[in-house]
Design an enzyme around this catalytic site. Structure first.
Site, short mmCIF file in Angstrom:
data_model
loop_
_atom_site.label_atom_id
_atom_site.label_comp_id
_atom_site.label_asym_id
_atom_site.label_seq_id
_atom_site.Cartn_x
_atom_site.Cartn_y
_atom_site.Cartn_z
N ASP A 1 50.52 66.44 57.53
CA ASP A 1 50.86 66.19 59.02
C ASP A 1 49.61 66.10 59.97
O ASP A 1 48.64 66.99 59.63
CB ASP A 1 51.78 66.98 59.52
CG ASP A 1 52.18 66.74 61.02
OD1 ASP A 1 52.66 65.57 61.30
OD2 ASP A 1 51.76 67.71 62.09
N SER B 1 51.30 60.26 59.16
CA SER B 1 51.46 60.67 60.44
C SER B 1 52.63 59.76 61.22
O SER B 1 52.54 58.51 61.09
CB SER B 1 50.12 60.62 61.23
OG SER B 1 50.36 61.19 62.60
#
EC number: 3.8.1.2
Length: 227
Positions: A10, A118
Site C-alpha cells: 500500500d 494503491s
C-alpha cells in the site's frame, strides 16, 4: 506454502506519511492541525468505500479534494483558499517514511518483485513516489484507477495478481491500514501489517499473518520465511 515472488505495498500510510502535508503547514493552521489531518484522512477513505458501494467512482484526487473541503469547513477554514491549495500541493509531495527506500532496495536485491497497489491515481502516485525517491525501487506501480474500484474490494487484489502474473499465495501484501490488511487477507494474500503505534488487531476473520513495527524489519522476515 508457495514461495513468495512479489512484495506488494500500500502507498498512503504505509510507504508515504499522509500526515506530512498538514504538518508542513501546521504553523498556518494552528492548534487543530493534527485533528484536521486525521479528519481529512478519515473522510478520504470513507468516500472511497461509499463510492465503491454505490457504484459511483471518482478518482482519488477528487476524493482527496472533497475530503479536504469537509475537514477545512469543520474547523472554520474553508475560506482559506490559499491554505487549501498549499495543502493539496503538499499532498502531491508527501514524505516517504525514512525506512521505505532501504526496505524496497533490500527486497529487490533479494530477488523479490516490488510493487505498489494503491487507491491513488497515476498522477498522484508519480509525484509522491518521485518526491520520496521511491520510483527506482519499485518494479510496478498499480493504481485502482485502471479498474475504477477501490480497495478493499477483492477485484482490486485480483487485478494486482493479473498485472504481476502471480497467484495470491505468492504475494506478500504490506500495509499499515487494518482494513486493507483485512481485505487482502480475506482475498488470500500473505499479509504483513506495519503497526507503527501498536494499534489493536482488527478484522479477526482475516487477521494479518505477521505484524511488524517498521518497514525495516520486513526483509529479514521474508528471508526467514523463504529459507
Amino acid at each position: 506454502m508457495d514461495p513468495i515472488r512479489a512484495c506488494v505495498f500500500d502507498a498512503y500510510g504505509t510507504l508515504l506519511d499522509v500526515n506530512t502535508a498538514v504538518m508542513k503547514h501546521a504553523h498556518d493552521i494552528g492548534g487543530c492541525a493534527e485533528e484536521l489531518s486525521s479528519l481529512w484522512r478519515q473522510r478520504q477513505l470513507e468516500y472511497s468505500w461509499t463510492r465503491t458501494l454505490m457504484g459511483r467512482y471518482a478518482d482519488f484526487w477528487q476524493l482527496t479534494t472533497e475530503a479536504l473541503d469537509f475537514a477545512l469547513e469543520s474547523f472554520g477554514l474553508l475560506e482559506r483558499t490559499d491554505l487549501k491549495n498549499r495543502l493539496l500541493d503538499a499532498y502531491h509531495e508527501l514524505s516517504a517514511y525514512p525506512d521505505a527506500v532501504g526496505t524496497l532496495g533490500a527486497l529487490k536485491a533479494a530477488g523479490f518483485t516490488t510493487a505498489i497497489l494503491s487507491n491513488g491515481n497515476n498522477e498522484m502516485l508519480r509525484g509522491a513516489l518521485r518526491a520520496g525517491n521511491l520510483t527506482e525501487a519499485l518494479d510496478q506501480c498499480i493504481s485502482v484507477d485502471e479498474i475504477k474500484i477501490y480497495k478493499p474490494d477483492p477485484r482490486v487484489y485480483q487485478f494486482a495478481c493479473d498485472r504481476l502474473d502471480v497467484r495470491p499465495s505468492e504475494v506478500c501484501f504490506v500495509s499499515s491500514n487494518a482494513w486493507d490488511i483485512g481485505g487482502a487477507g480475506a482475498f488470500g494474500f500473505n499479509t504483513v501489517r506495519i503497526n507503527r503505534i501498536n494499534k489493536p488487531q482488527e478484522y479477526s476473520f482475516a487477521p494479518q499473518r505477521h505484524q511488524l513495527s517498521s518497514l525495516s524489519e520486513l526483509p529479514q522476515l521474508l528471508l526467514r520465511l523463504t529459507q
